[in-house]
Scaffold this motif. Structure first.
Motif, short mmCIF file in Angstrom:
data_model
loop_
_atom_site.label_atom_id
_atom_site.label_comp_id
_atom_site.label_asym_id
_atom_site.label_seq_id
_atom_site.Cartn_x
_atom_site.Cartn_y
_atom_site.Cartn_z
N PHE A 124 -1.02 -2.27 -7.76
CA PHE A 124 -0.36 -1.14 -7.11
C PHE A 124 -1.32 0.04 -6.97
CE2 PHE A 124 2.65 2.46 -6.84
CZ PHE A 124 3.41 2.02 -5.77
N ALA A 125 -2.18 0.24 -7.96
CA ALA A 125 -3.18 1.31 -7.87
C ALA A 125 -4.15 1.04 -6.72
CB ALA A 125 -3.93 1.45 -9.19
N LEU A 175 -5.71 2.43 -1.12
CA LEU A 175 -5.98 2.11 0.29
C LEU A 175 -4.95 2.76 1.22
CD1 LEU A 175 -7.03 -1.63 -0.02
CD2 LEU A 175 -8.51 0.36 0.36
N LEU A 176 -3.68 2.71 0.83
CA LEU A 176 -2.66 3.36 1.66
C LEU A 176 -2.83 4.88 1.65
CD1 LEU A 176 0.59 1.33 0.90
CD2 LEU A 176 -0.92 1.16 2.88
N VAL A 201 5.61 7.52 8.25
CA VAL A 201 6.91 6.97 7.86
C VAL A 201 6.76 5.52 7.41
CG1 VAL A 201 9.16 6.26 8.81
CG2 VAL A 201 8.30 8.56 9.24
N ASP A 202 6.00 4.75 8.17
CA ASP A 202 5.82 3.34 7.84
C ASP A 202 5.02 3.17 6.55
OD1 ASP A 202 6.66 0.91 9.57
OD2 ASP A 202 4.74 0.31 8.71
N LEU A 203 3.99 3.98 6.37
CA LEU A 203 3.19 3.91 5.15
C LEU A 203 4.02 4.25 3.91
CD1 LEU A 203 -0.08 5.53 6.48
CD2 LEU A 203 0.06 3.29 5.37
N ILE A 204 4.82 5.29 4.00
CA ILE A 204 5.66 5.68 2.87
C ILE A 204 6.68 4.59 2.57
CG2 ILE A 204 7.42 7.32 2.10
CD1 ILE A 204 5.72 9.46 3.69
N VAL A 221 -3.42 -5.87 4.57
CA VAL A 221 -2.32 -5.00 5.03
C VAL A 221 -2.76 -3.53 5.00
CG1 VAL A 221 -0.02 -4.11 4.42
CG2 VAL A 221 -0.45 -6.58 4.48
N ALA A 222 -3.30 -3.10 3.88
CA ALA A 222 -3.68 -1.69 3.73
C ALA A 222 -4.83 -1.33 4.66
CB ALA A 222 -4.05 -1.40 2.28
#
Length: 187
Positions: free
Chosen positions: A9-10, A15-16, A52-55, A81-82
């Motif tokens: 997740f980190a 990346l996000l 919005v999509d990233l969040i 994906v990221a």
């Protein structure tokens, strides 16, 4: 939450986060150059769509923290994906040296942005689609979830393929409303 998922997740968050920073930087540059380059509507809408999509993705990743098993395949998928999102984020706003207006720039880059977002969404739908066969969801929830996703994919495709700025703007605005509405519905 497992230690392995915390690590993943980190990585995913980093990346996000870079993609979010790129969109924020684009908005900042656009604001700074507003007297020499028209802001327009379509580029800011694409920027909002990405945010919005990233969040939404970030929150969905967190929601799956107990289900996710970390492996090299998962790590590569997360990176793809990221990085697709990061690439899309770099294409929304022109660089400082470019002279194109914001809307002219995004109209020439809309396919890359929309298809990167579409590809990221499709890749992340693989695990929920598989779990739909093993999880006893109510059929109405599955149908609603699938219908909202399909509508979103059609709107992204329309934004990528339409030639009119007005059509692209309407498709992106509708996609933003759909994601925010669906997020509120399934939250």
């Amino acid at each position: 939450m497992s230690e392995a998922f915390g690590f993943m997740f980190a990585f995913y968050g980093l990346l996000l986060g870079l993609a979010v920073a790129e969109v924020a930087g684009g908005f900042s540059r656009a604001y700074d150059e507003r007297h020499t380059r028209r802001l327009g509507v379509v580029a800011p809408l694409f920027g909002i769509l990405l945010l919005v999509d990233l969040i939404t993705f970030w929150m969905n990743a967190w929601a799956y923290r107990e289900l996710a098993e970390v492996s090299y395949l998962v790590a590569y998928a997360v990176a793809v994906v990221a990085l697709l999102y990061y690439f899309a984020a770099t294409q929304v706003f022109p660089k400082a040296a470019e002279t194109a207006t914001l809307d002219d720039h995004i109209m020439s880059h809309r396919r890359e942005v929309a298809f990167c977002v579409l590809a990221s969404n499709l890749l992340t739908q693989i695990p929920p689609a598989i779990s739909a066969f093993t999880t006893p969801w109510p059929p109405s929830s599955i149908a609603l979830w699938a219908g909202l996703n399909l509508t979103y994919y059609v709107l992204l495709s329309l934004a990528a393929l339409a030639k009119s700025k007005k059509t692209v703007g309407i498709a992106v605005a509708a996609a933003i409303l759909l994601v925010t509405g669906a997020t509120a519905l399934f939250a």
